[in-house]
Write an enzyme that holds these catalytic residues in place. Sequence first.
Site, PDB file in Angstrom:
ATOM      1  N   GLY A   1       0.813  -1.215   0.000  1.00 22.54           N
ATOM      2  CA  GLY A   1       0.000   0.000   0.000  1.00 22.54           C
ATOM      3  C   GLY A   1       0.846   1.263   0.000  1.00 22.54           C
ATOM      4  O   GLY A   1       0.342   2.358   0.189  1.00 22.54           O
TER       5      GLY A   1
ATOM      6  N   GLU B   1       2.085   2.791  -2.388  1.00 27.94           N
ATOM      7  CA  GLU B   1       1.726   3.712  -3.466  1.00 27.94           C
ATOM      8  C   GLU B   1       0.312   4.247  -3.269  1.00 27.94           C
ATOM      9  O   GLU B   1      -0.233   4.938  -4.133  1.00 27.94           O
ATOM     10  CB  GLU B   1       1.846   3.000  -4.820  1.00 27.94           C
TER      11      GLU B   1
ATOM     12  N   ASP C   1      10.717   6.029  -4.173  1.00 30.14           N
ATOM     13  CA  ASP C   1      10.160   4.675  -4.230  1.00 30.14           C
ATOM     14  C   ASP C   1      11.257   3.610  -4.060  1.00 30.14           C
ATOM     15  O   ASP C   1      11.209   2.552  -4.662  1.00 30.14           O
ATOM     16  CB  ASP C   1       9.389   4.429  -5.545  1.00 30.14           C
TER      17      ASP C   1
HETATM   18 CA    CA Z   1       6.955   1.062  -3.549  1.00 33.08          CA
END
Ligand code: CA
Length: 729
Positions: A205, A207, A331
């Site tokens: 989760g 993102e 990320d």
């Molecule tokens: Ca990620």
Amino acid sequence: MKPTLAALLLGSTLAAPAMSEAAPSGMTARPAARGPAITTQQLNVADGSADWLSYGHGPGEQRYSPLTRINASNASRLGLSWYADLDTARGQEATPLEVGGVLYTTTAWSMVKAFDGKTGALLWSFDPGVHRERGVDACCDVVNRGVAILGDLVFVGTLDGRLIALHAGNGKPAWSVQTTDPTKHYTITMAPRVANGLVLIGNGGGEYGMRGYISAYDAASGKLAWRFYTVPGQPGHPDHAASDTALAKAAKSWSGDWWKFGGGGNVWDAVGFDPQLDLVYFGTSNAAPWNQKYLSPNGGDTLFTASIVAVNAKTGAYVWHYQTTPGESWDFDATQQLVQADLKIDGKITPVLMQANKNGFFYVLNRKTGALISAKNFAPVSWATSIDMKTGRPVENPDARYYKSGKPFVVMPSAYGAHNWQPMAYSPATGLAYIPEQEVPSPYVGKTDYAPSKVGWQTGINFAAMALPNVPAIKQAVLSVLKGALVAWDPVAGREVWRAQHAGPWNGGVLATAGDIVVQGTAAGQVEIYNASTGQKLWSAPAETGVIAAPMTYAIDGVQYIAVMAGWGGAFPLAAGELAYKSGRVDNVSRLLVFALDGTKQLPPHVVAEDAPLSPPANLGVGPGVVAAGMALYADHCGVCHGGGAVNGSGGAIPDLRHSATLADGGTFHSVVLGGALASGGMASFKGELDDAQVDAVRAYLISRANEDKRAEGAPSPVVPAREPARKG
Ligand code: CA
């Protein structure tokens, strides 16, 4: 003037998932010959087992089997022993387990199957009935990485957040618990792990603005034993969890009202267990949203995102942590497999934990104390130059924080990672780690007006500004820099020993064995074996689809088998558009493939499907501003599943919307995007997120893109390499 590579890359994309296929088919079961009855003692020593008892082979997750029947001198005699067609056409990421001659694996949509390991006969299957519209909450395909086993129970985490225990003998449920708030955007794709009678499960989760945690459930009853939240909640609101004390300190590393954004730190893949130290290790995801300007506006490390954390296995109490990417904003999940080994460091045998991180650095930690031993980059990196061994922190490139500079920055590696979830292997015999390495750069551009939305990704990143323009020269330039390799890495010396270059990125996980071999599937649709010591390629066989999962091995009645789940999918194929076919065009053909020496089975002939000719309706006659607005909305809301630039590279796993019949009629298009007409097939409604005019703009953009490409039909593709000839056998 010739544009620079950086300039060209500034037009490239991260893209991800949305539509899908079959409806739940219910459970079918017939009695298996026997259940396994695996003990805690067996699991705790399974790193040396001839069976394959847990996701990473044993609690140390080395993916190293002591079996030697298949070895470097006879691997060329390998052939297909049996195969099983699977009933989904989405990415296949599971590692099957083997015990008592039975293979237990999972497929897309969290379905579980048991096969006779010798004959391939299906013993039972279980479908948890995940509502297909939950696919919109899965950043990177509706995949599942496998089961865990203890006693005669098989444990699976489901995409909608349940942990289910099944009887190993017949696949019937013993218990089921909801591990997440089902009204939120949590998913589970990871394989559960077992530590001294507790089943460990996290969730995804990162993102979607979700707050990460890992839970431990009693294996027999399904009762929650402990929970560790990885990021602090709202100050003054204790969680009454094992992490409360540690998070009170961690909260000092945050600023603003971070709890309103979720925070991330999701434990979505890597978990390990050291029975001697009684420690559970796990890796946490990126901070959520990625753009720190919104999440923690005055900066800060944002603990425990992008971290490796050790907790007491019995209580979940904090023991140590190491943060791989402080103030994470790209990320850079620290969720890659955590591998234990005892290495000779400075003349002394040291218990270590190793990770080939998404951010490009290979970390070696003392797994008792968390002390950093070494950190060298195993792939090209642009966001940092090195790791400062005094502080353990990266020496960052100041331009990398795009949201501070206000300028785009080409990040190598990008969100796809220098190494993603595809598991690496470690061989104690060669002393080498085998990493599915890749080089996929991407420009990062921060949003200037981010606010959390109801559906879809929550990153604070301007995907529209990063989208790959439909310009052949630019596409060609970006395509040329995408790379993938199998890298043999010496974790003591901190250097590469050999490299097998592949056609492109997003190749499979790795198996190593005492037969001095390493096994890996590729994006190009091959299963390959290399000499573990030298890197010499010894054998390959066609899989008829891209392979992303890791192979495993087992033996029955003196015959050794190598098994791998095949089926193209996951983040890169769904999101990267045409770039996803860098290794050549493949279809999703989801299968379990099992090889043995002198195997003679043949796969049915498969010809890679040609795209049907495009037949879009005429352009809608709207202005370029509307098409541009539709392009931006597509990049934000649709591209992460349906593909960057409106081109899908998933081999049929997700619809390519340029071909969609719904484009012909505005009412039909609205009924799908806002009315949820295809929700049962996996296309969630975006009602409340997009309004009517926005949906019209997306449709205008898709029709425009389809007409552009229709005009170019018949011309050789500047991007996708020549299609491979039809593969036989
Ligand atoms: Ca990620």
